[in-house]
Design an enzyme around this catalytic site. Structure first.
Site, PDB file in Angstrom:
ATOM      1  N   THR A 285      -5.082 -16.654  -1.653  1.00  0.00           N
ATOM      2  CA  THR A 285      -4.154 -16.714  -0.617  1.00  0.00           C
ATOM      3  C   THR A 285      -4.147 -15.592   0.373  1.00  0.00           C
ATOM      4  O   THR A 285      -4.454 -14.557   0.170  1.00  0.00           O
ATOM      5  CB  THR A 285      -2.664 -16.525  -1.112  1.00  0.00           C
ATOM      6  OG1 THR A 285      -2.697 -17.455  -2.736  1.00  0.00           O
ATOM      7  CG2 THR A 285      -1.457 -16.888  -0.600  1.00  0.00           C
TER       8      THR A 285
ATOM      9  N   GLU B 209      -1.701  -8.189  -6.050  1.00  0.00           N
ATOM     10  CA  GLU B 209      -3.161  -8.693  -6.269  1.00  0.00           C
ATOM     11  C   GLU B 209      -3.057 -10.161  -6.977  1.00  0.00           C
ATOM     12  O   GLU B 209      -3.775 -11.055  -6.512  1.00  0.00           O
ATOM     13  CB  GLU B 209      -3.851  -7.903  -7.248  1.00  0.00           C
ATOM     14  CG  GLU B 209      -4.620  -6.504  -6.556  1.00  0.00           C
ATOM     15  CD  GLU B 209      -5.508  -6.776  -5.404  1.00  0.00           C
ATOM     16  OE1 GLU B 209      -6.230  -7.742  -5.459  1.00  0.00           O
ATOM     17  OE2 GLU B 209      -5.620  -5.752  -4.599  1.00  0.00           O
TER      18      GLU B 209
ATOM     19  N   TYR C  56     -12.001  -9.900 -11.203  1.00  0.00           N
ATOM     20  CA  TYR C  56     -11.742  -9.385  -9.875  1.00  0.00           C
ATOM     21  C   TYR C  56     -10.184  -8.663 -10.159  1.00  0.00           C
ATOM     22  O   TYR C  56     -10.287  -7.141  -9.486  1.00  0.00           O
ATOM     23  CB  TYR C  56     -11.577 -10.334  -8.846  1.00  0.00           C
ATOM     24  CG  TYR C  56     -11.248  -9.900  -7.538  1.00  0.00           C
ATOM     25  CD1 TYR C  56     -12.211  -9.270  -6.632  1.00  0.00           C
ATOM     26  CD2 TYR C  56     -10.047 -10.044  -7.129  1.00  0.00           C
ATOM     27  CE1 TYR C  56     -11.648  -8.867  -5.457  1.00  0.00           C
ATOM     28  CE2 TYR C  56      -9.366  -9.398  -6.040  1.00  0.00           C
ATOM     29  CZ  TYR C  56     -10.504  -8.867  -5.056  1.00  0.00           C
ATOM     30  OH  TYR C  56     -10.013  -8.106  -3.919  1.00  0.00           O
TER      31      TYR C  56
ATOM     32  N   TYR D 140      -0.885 -22.470  -6.410  1.00  0.00           N
ATOM     33  CA  TYR D 140      -1.390 -22.079  -7.447  1.00  0.00           C
ATOM     34  C   TYR D 140      -0.615 -21.612  -8.452  1.00  0.00           C
ATOM     35  O   TYR D 140      -0.449 -20.408  -8.805  1.00  0.00           O
ATOM     36  CB  TYR D 140      -2.630 -21.088  -7.261  1.00  0.00           C
ATOM     37  CG  TYR D 140      -3.884 -21.525  -6.267  1.00  0.00           C
ATOM     38  CD1 TYR D 140      -4.887 -22.222  -6.721  1.00  0.00           C
ATOM     39  CD2 TYR D 140      -3.695 -21.248  -5.042  1.00  0.00           C
ATOM     40  CE1 TYR D 140      -5.862 -22.848  -5.893  1.00  0.00           C
ATOM     41  CE2 TYR D 140      -4.614 -21.689  -4.091  1.00  0.00           C
ATOM     42  CZ  TYR D 140      -5.834 -22.440  -4.660  1.00  0.00           C
ATOM     43  OH  TYR D 140      -6.779 -22.946  -3.818  1.00  0.00           O
TER      44      TYR D 140
ATOM     45  N   ARG E  59       0.607  -1.128   0.088  1.00  0.00           N
ATOM     46  CA  ARG E  59       0.071  -0.169  -0.137  1.00  0.00           C
ATOM     47  C   ARG E  59       0.776   1.201   0.084  1.00  0.00           C
ATOM     48  O   ARG E  59       1.803   1.190   0.930  1.00  0.00           O
ATOM     49  CB  ARG E  59      -0.767  -0.121   1.402  1.00  0.00           C
ATOM     50  CG  ARG E  59      -1.966  -1.010   1.042  1.00  0.00           C
ATOM     51  CD  ARG E  59      -3.212  -0.726   1.907  1.00  0.00           C
ATOM     52  NE  ARG E  59      -4.247  -1.712   1.683  1.00  0.00           N
ATOM     53  CZ  ARG E  59      -5.113  -2.110   2.438  1.00  0.00           C
ATOM     54  NH1 ARG E  59      -5.289  -1.634   3.570  1.00  0.00           N
ATOM     55  NH2 ARG E  59      -6.290  -2.691   2.050  1.00  0.00           N
TER      56      ARG E  59
ATOM     57  N   ASP F 236     -14.969 -10.268  -4.519  1.00  0.00           N
ATOM     58  CA  ASP F 236     -14.435 -11.559  -4.239  1.00  0.00           C
ATOM     59  C   ASP F 236     -15.295 -12.277  -3.052  1.00  0.00           C
ATOM     60  O   ASP F 236     -16.332 -11.563  -2.633  1.00  0.00           O
ATOM     61  CB  ASP F 236     -12.991 -11.837  -3.968  1.00  0.00           C
ATOM     62  CG  ASP F 236     -12.782 -10.913  -2.584  1.00  0.00           C
ATOM     63  OD1 ASP F 236     -13.514 -10.339  -2.099  1.00  0.00           O
ATOM     64  OD2 ASP F 236     -11.408 -10.925  -2.180  1.00  0.00           O
TER      65      ASP F 236
ATOM     66  N   CYS G 127     -19.564  -6.654  14.796  1.00  0.00           N
ATOM     67  CA  CYS G 127     -20.849  -5.867  14.311  1.00  0.00           C
ATOM     68  C   CYS G 127     -20.868  -4.513  15.297  1.00  0.00           C
ATOM     69  O   CYS G 127     -21.399  -3.639  15.044  1.00  0.00           O
ATOM     70  CB  CYS G 127     -22.531  -6.407  14.427  1.00  0.00           C
ATOM     71  SG  CYS G 127     -22.386  -7.623  13.166  1.00  0.00           S
TER      72      CYS G 127
HETATM   73 FE1  SF4 Z   1     -20.749  -6.973   9.039  1.00  0.00          FE
HETATM   74 FE2  SF4 Z   1     -22.094  -6.657  11.102  1.00  0.00          FE
HETATM   75 FE3  SF4 Z   1     -21.070  -4.683   9.703  1.00  0.00          FE
HETATM   76 FE4  SF4 Z   1     -23.236  -5.795   9.199  1.00  0.00          FE
HETATM   77  S1  SF4 Z   1     -22.800  -4.774  10.884  1.00  0.00           S
HETATM   78  S2  SF4 Z   1     -21.439  -5.230   7.695  1.00  0.00           S
HETATM   79  S3  SF4 Z   1     -22.906  -7.840   9.554  1.00  0.00           S
HETATM   80  S4  SF4 Z   1     -19.855  -6.557  10.648  1.00  0.00           S
END
Ligand code: SF4
Length: 381
Positions: free
Chosen positions: A71, A65, A148, A110, A49, A166, A225
């Protein structure tokens, strides 16, 4: 389409799935803005990067890439750093012997990627004047570059508003839009939804942000989340479906193939290796000669007739196992020490064989499975 996708707040908010930005319609920032804001703070520091504010080097983007195809980042980093140190530009890589490139790739898997990498470098150097094409439509015509990778290079190196999709990005998008149709049938829908999220500016950053989110937050088994920057826009979170998506068909067990591999050691300390055919599995890499890899082994006396030299073959205790994408392999290893003047048998296919000093085995273009075979066969018992 309504049966396939349920957006946050219900299907009635789904006028155009390809253009929808979860959350954008209720006055919240859109997904791209939230994601980019998060990425500006949290982006992974990876060796390919570019530092903020610097223009990306298309050669580095392309090299990384190709290596990252199927991988993990962790596996790629040492290979990428070695390649870049040895072949710092596409012109230098194009001028390298293919054997050196294959040997440096050994262990990354691969292997057709290594041959295509070299072929592509030569094309860029000889036909394209040392410059990569800038559009995904032109990149995809080059060896080893699929849709991709073309989208990833075009977005990251050249800023095209292309969206690489992907498995990781499919997962994130399936959750964001609560796509409950199973893969692989839902792929076109997921691609279309991902494309609709991609902003016209900073497309490369957006692609990398999606990659990072999939790798570090929206992970397959336990998505985080609670710390996700997209929690306010995510339909799967709202519907309690995050860990269940994307739906996938049950995996079939990989079939087992078996065979005998022959580690022939000459008295001068060299080991017999053979070049595999260019096309097919492990194409162009070196191998220890073996029988066919099939569902069942022929009777032992018949299998031993495939030995590459006549000699006293004895079974090395234990077996070598390896898992390929489509099958598992279990090899019994036979070993023989033979005089220097020993002739190769018809079965060895002598044209493709060579005797390699033991000290050179480490730098030979041996794929992982064959490294295991050599190590097992040469171990003192
Ligand atoms: Fe993924 Fe949870 Fe974020 Fe929704 S809230 S994109 S399920 S990590």
């Amino acid at each position: 389409m309504l049966g396939l996708i349920r957006a946050q707040g219900g299907a009635s908010r789904m006028p155009n799935v390809a253009k929808m930005q979860p959350g954008a319609s209720c006055g919240q920032p859109d997904t791209a803005a939230l994601l980019l804001e998060w990425w500006d703070r949290e982006r992974r520091d990876l060796p390919w990067r570019t530092p903020r504010g610097c223009a990306p080097d298309p050669y580095r983007v392309w090299l990384s890439e190709i290596m990252l195809q199927q991988t993990t980042v962790k596996a790629v980093i040492p290979f990428y750093e070695r390649f870049l140190a040895r072949w710092p530009t596409v012109a230098v890589l194009a001028a390298a012997p293919l054997d050196d490139v294959l040997a440096a790739w050994a262990g990354l898997g691969y292997y057709s990627r290594a041959r295509n990498l070299h072929k592509c470098a030569k094309l860029i150097a000889d036909v394209h004047g040392g410059r990569f094409p800038t559009a995904s439509g032109a990149l995809v015509k080059l060896p080893g570059i699929g849709p991709y990778t073309a989208a990833a290079i075009a977005a990251i190196a050249f800023g095209e508003a292309a969206t690489p999709v992907d498995g990781n990005i499919e997962r994130v998008v399936a959750r964001l839009f609560a796509v409950t149709a199973p893969l692989p049938g839902s792929k076109p829908t997921l691609r279309s939804l991902a494309g609709g999220l991609t902003p016209p500016a900073r497309a490369g950053d957006f692609a990398q942000a999606l990659m990072d989110l999939g790798a570090s937050v929206c992970t397959p088994k336990r998505p985080s989340c609670l710390v996700c920057p997209l929690q306010t826009t995510c339909a799967a979170l709202a519907e309690g479906l995050a860990t269940q998506l994307p739906l996938k068909p049950a995996k079939a067990d990989r079939p087992l193939r078996v065979g005998l591999a022959f580690v022939a050691l000459r008295e001068d300390g060299t080991v017999l290796l053979r070049r595999r055919p260019e096309a097919g599995l492990l194409g162009g890499m070196l191998e220890v000669p073996s029988t066919e890899w099939s569902e069942t082994l022929p009777p032992l006396d018949q299998a031993l007739r495939a030995a590459p030299v006549h000699g006293q073959w004895w079974a090395v205790p234990g077996t070598v196992t390896h898992t390929f994408t489509h099958f598992r392999l279990e090899l019994m290893i036979y070993r023989a020490v033979v005089p220097n003047e020993t002739a190769l048998t018809f079965w060895a296919d002598p044209q493709r064989c060579r005797w390699v000093p033991r000290r050179a085995l480490n730098s030979a273009a041996l794929p992982s499975v064959m490294r295991k075979v050599v190590a097992h066969g040469l171990r003192e018992h």
